[in-house]
Design an enzyme around this catalytic site. Structure first.
Site, PDB file in Angstrom:
ATOM      1  N   THR A   1       0.790  -1.230   0.000  1.00 19.64           N
ATOM      2  CA  THR A   1       0.000   0.000   0.000  1.00 19.64           C
ATOM      3  C   THR A   1       0.811   1.263   0.000  1.00 19.64           C
ATOM      4  OG1 THR A   1      -1.597  -1.157   1.274  1.00 19.64           O
ATOM      5  CG2 THR A   1      -1.580   1.178   1.612  1.00 19.64           C
TER       6      THR A   1
ATOM      7  N   ASP B   1      -4.246   4.594  -1.141  1.00 20.16           N
ATOM      8  CA  ASP B   1      -4.524   4.109  -2.499  1.00 20.16           C
ATOM      9  C   ASP B   1      -5.576   3.007  -2.381  1.00 20.16           C
ATOM     10  OD1 ASP B   1      -2.732   1.279  -3.358  1.00 20.16           O
ATOM     11  OD2 ASP B   1      -2.623   2.174  -1.364  1.00 20.16           O
TER      12      ASP B   1
ATOM     13  N   ARG C   1      -5.356  -0.317  -4.087  1.00 24.13           N
ATOM     14  CA  ARG C   1      -5.010  -1.603  -4.706  1.00 24.13           C
ATOM     15  C   ARG C   1      -4.702  -2.628  -3.630  1.00 24.13           C
ATOM     16  NH1 ARG C   1      -0.193  -1.951  -9.050  1.00 24.13           N
ATOM     17  NH2 ARG C   1      -1.809  -1.078 -10.383  1.00 24.13           N
TER      18      ARG C   1
ATOM     19  N   LYS D   1      -9.221   1.274   2.187  1.00 23.64           N
ATOM     20  CA  LYS D   1      -8.173   1.101   3.196  1.00 23.64           C
ATOM     21  C   LYS D   1      -8.308   2.065   4.358  1.00 23.64           C
ATOM     22  CE  LYS D   1      -5.038  -0.539  -0.278  1.00 23.64           C
ATOM     23  NZ  LYS D   1      -3.706  -0.530  -0.873  1.00 23.64           N
TER      24      LYS D   1
ATOM     25  N   GLY E   1      -0.479  -3.757   5.130  1.00 22.43           N
ATOM     26  CA  GLY E   1      -0.072  -5.065   5.625  1.00 22.43           C
ATOM     27  C   GLY E   1      -1.074  -6.100   5.180  1.00 22.43           C
TER      28      GLY E   1
ATOM     29  N   SER F   1       4.220  -0.124   1.325  1.00 21.96           N
ATOM     30  CA  SER F   1       5.324  -0.311   0.370  1.00 21.96           C
ATOM     31  C   SER F   1       5.619   0.981  -0.392  1.00 21.96           C
ATOM     32  CB  SER F   1       4.983  -1.438  -0.600  1.00 21.96           C
ATOM     33  OG  SER F   1       3.740  -1.178  -1.195  1.00 21.96           O
TER      34      SER F   1
ATOM     35  N   ASP G   1       5.268   2.769  -7.155  1.00 19.10           N
ATOM     36  CA  ASP G   1       5.350   1.532  -6.405  1.00 19.10           C
ATOM     37  C   ASP G   1       4.400   0.519  -7.024  1.00 19.10           C
ATOM     38  OD1 ASP G   1       3.910   0.380  -3.386  1.00 19.10           O
ATOM     39  OD2 ASP G   1       5.792  -0.306  -4.263  1.00 19.10           O
TER      40      ASP G   1
ATOM     41  N   SER H   1       1.124  -0.448  -5.041  1.00 22.48           N
ATOM     42  CA  SER H   1       0.030   0.525  -4.882  1.00 22.48           C
ATOM     43  C   SER H   1      -0.485   0.891  -6.248  1.00 22.48           C
ATOM     44  CB  SER H   1       0.529   1.791  -4.197  1.00 22.48           C
ATOM     45  OG  SER H   1       1.327   1.482  -3.105  1.00 22.48           O
TER      46      SER H   1
END
Lengths: 274, 235
Positions: A40, A56, A58, A72, A86, A168, A205, A208
């Protein structure tokens, strides 16, 4: 010689009984199933009138995107929200649990919940599970003592910060914050900065992607802006649709397996009658 | 009567088939302050007297009507401390239901679970029954509902009910005044008039408590100022 092993009563927290068995299985080549991670970018910042959280949308399962538009930013209390990175199940379960506990606490005290209460409940839970509950959270809210923003790590440590990123994509987002954050941002500036940080995570990233969710919390008011920005629309959708006429696929081999014939039962004349 | 020999032990039936401790618990309820509830077509109202033992008591700190969830509230007649314990347990049960089913607990389910708790205390050793009767008011997908729960653990759904000191007069009054198509505001007026019937002294926003729930499904306790407004309308 007396046995040195004593049967202890089961205590709370994580039970490590099966860890040896798991290690043995891995050494034999049996791997545990992979779980859905949120991989994330989540961020939070404190602005003039309160707190802004961003995330985000995803959710990944290894290299596959399993949810293109997940949520999220989790509800904890009317004045407190929490972004989770996580393992998706862990963040969902732990935020639901604390939200329920805070609701009971609100009934008993007759007061608005405080961010520090949510923080303490979350960190004690995570600590007692020694990092096995893989939830990295950005907790933000406004209560009677003012606006607060905290980060919580899976092992149970916390930080209190004016701006924070986790997941991430946290480095990509933090780069944006470190260069552009200042104290006393207005609501519009704050939302723009949060969106920029999330977009930085989305584009740089792999874990994400998709859209930007934003949540603005001020004293006595909150705004959950679901899909505030959608920088990844599906660009080409064929209006005619797709057809696959017969004969288009090349047949390489043919193998026909006849099904077993049904067994006919012939009625024996009074076979069972003696 | 042979009954009195069986009146000390909760878990022993008397020869007439009664559990005398529960009868005594009902007497404790009957000597408590009057409370009542009325189910209207579009909501429920519950009300109670709030007679404090002395003028020195800070009446803002006493709240007899309590919310259990956002759409369910409760009032009692009888022993205040027993009520507090039941409210705490019920709130927890409502939260556990939500955690398990991700659905707001229906009124009937919460009433059933609370009644089960009260029944437990009539069949265990070393405990006594709760000295309260509850009036649970809620609004869910089945519409407005009003339930009464007794110390024995039995519960009933009512269109209108009263408990406590003035129960017989209050119930007679309600029987005369109740109509099926009552609106919430009319129900509040009727509730106030019913309380007024047996009220000693001057009735005001400070010595009664009223809780309402309407189609917005939000249970709330009226402020003393709002009660005074309703009282003025009733005069």
């Amino acid at each position: 010689m007396s046995k040195a092993v004593v049967d202890l009563p089961p205590k709370g927290g994580f039970s490590f009984d099966l860890c040896r068995r798991n290690e043995m299985l891995i050494s034999k080549g049996v791997h545990p199933p992979s779980f859905r991670k949120t991989g994330t970018t989540i961020v939070g910042l404190v602005f003039k009138d309160g707190v802004i959280l961003g995330a985000d949308t995803r959710a990944t399962e290894g290299p596959i995107v399993c949810d293109k538009n997940c949520e999220k930013i989790h509800y904890i209390a009317p004045n407190i929200y929490c972004c989770g990175a996580g393992t998706a199940a862990d963040t969902e379960a732990v935020t639901d649990m604390v939200s329920s506990q805070l609701q009971l606490h609100r009934y008993h005290t007759g007061r608005e919940s405080r961010v520090i209460t949510a923080l303490t409940l979350l960190k004690s839970h995570l600590f007692s599970y020694q990092g096995y509950v893989s939830a990295a959270l950005v907790l933000g809210g406004v209560d009677i003592t003012g606006p607060h923003l905290h980060t919580i790590y899976p092992h149970g440590s916390t930080d209190t910060l004016p701006f924070a990123t986790m997941g991430s994509g946290s480095l990509a987002a933090m780069a944006v914050f470190e260069s552009k954050f200042r104290e006393g941002l207005t609501r519009e500036e704050g939302i723009e900065l949060v969106c920029e940080a999330i977009c930085s995570g989305i584009f740089n990233d792999l874990g994400s992607g998709s859209n930007v969710d934003v949540c603005v919390i001020t004293k006595g008011h909150k705004e959950y802006l679901r899909n505030h920005q959608m920088p990844n629309p599906r660009t080409y959708v064929s209006s005619k649709g797709y057809t696959f006429p017969k004969g288009l696929t090349e047949v390489l081999t043919t193998k026909i397996t006849p099904l077993k014939e049904k067994v006919e039962v012939i009625e024996g004349n009074d076979a069972m009658e003696e | 009567m042979g009954d009195s020999q069986y009146s000390f032990s909760l878990t022993t039936f008397s020869p007439s088939g009664k559990l005398v401790q529960i009868e005594y618990a009902l007497m404790a309820v009957g000597s408590g302050q009057t409370s009542l509830g009325i189910k209207a077509a579009n909501g429920v109202v519950i009300a109670t007297e709030k007679k404090l033992p002395s003028i020195l008591v800070d009446e803002a700190s006493v709240q007899k009507i309590q919310p259990l969830t956002t759409n369910i509230g409760v009032v009692y007649s009888g022993m205040g401390p027993d009520f507090r314990v039941l409210v705490r347990k019920s709130r927890k049960q409502a939260q556990q239901y939500f955690r398990l089913y991700k659905e707001q607990i229906p009124v009937t389910q919460l009433v059933r679970e609370t009644a089960a708790v009260m029944q437990e205390f009539t069949q265990s050793g070393g405990v006594r029954p709760f000295g309260v009767s509850l009036l649970v008011a809620g609004f869910d997908d089945d519409g407005p509902q009003l339930y009464q729960v007794d110390p024995s653990g039995s519960y009933f759904s009512w269109k209108a009910s009263a408990m406590g000191k003035n129960v017989s007069n209050a119930k007679t009054f309600l029987e005369k005044r109740y109509t099926d198509d009552m609106e919430l505001d009319d129900a509040v007026h009727t509730a106030i008039l019913t309380l007024k019937e047996g009220f000693e002294g001057q009735i005001s926003g400070k010595n009664i408590e009223i809780g309402i729930i309407g189609t917005d499904r939000n249970f709330r306790v009226l402020t003393p100022a709002e009660i005074d407004d309703y009282l003025a309308e009733v005069e």
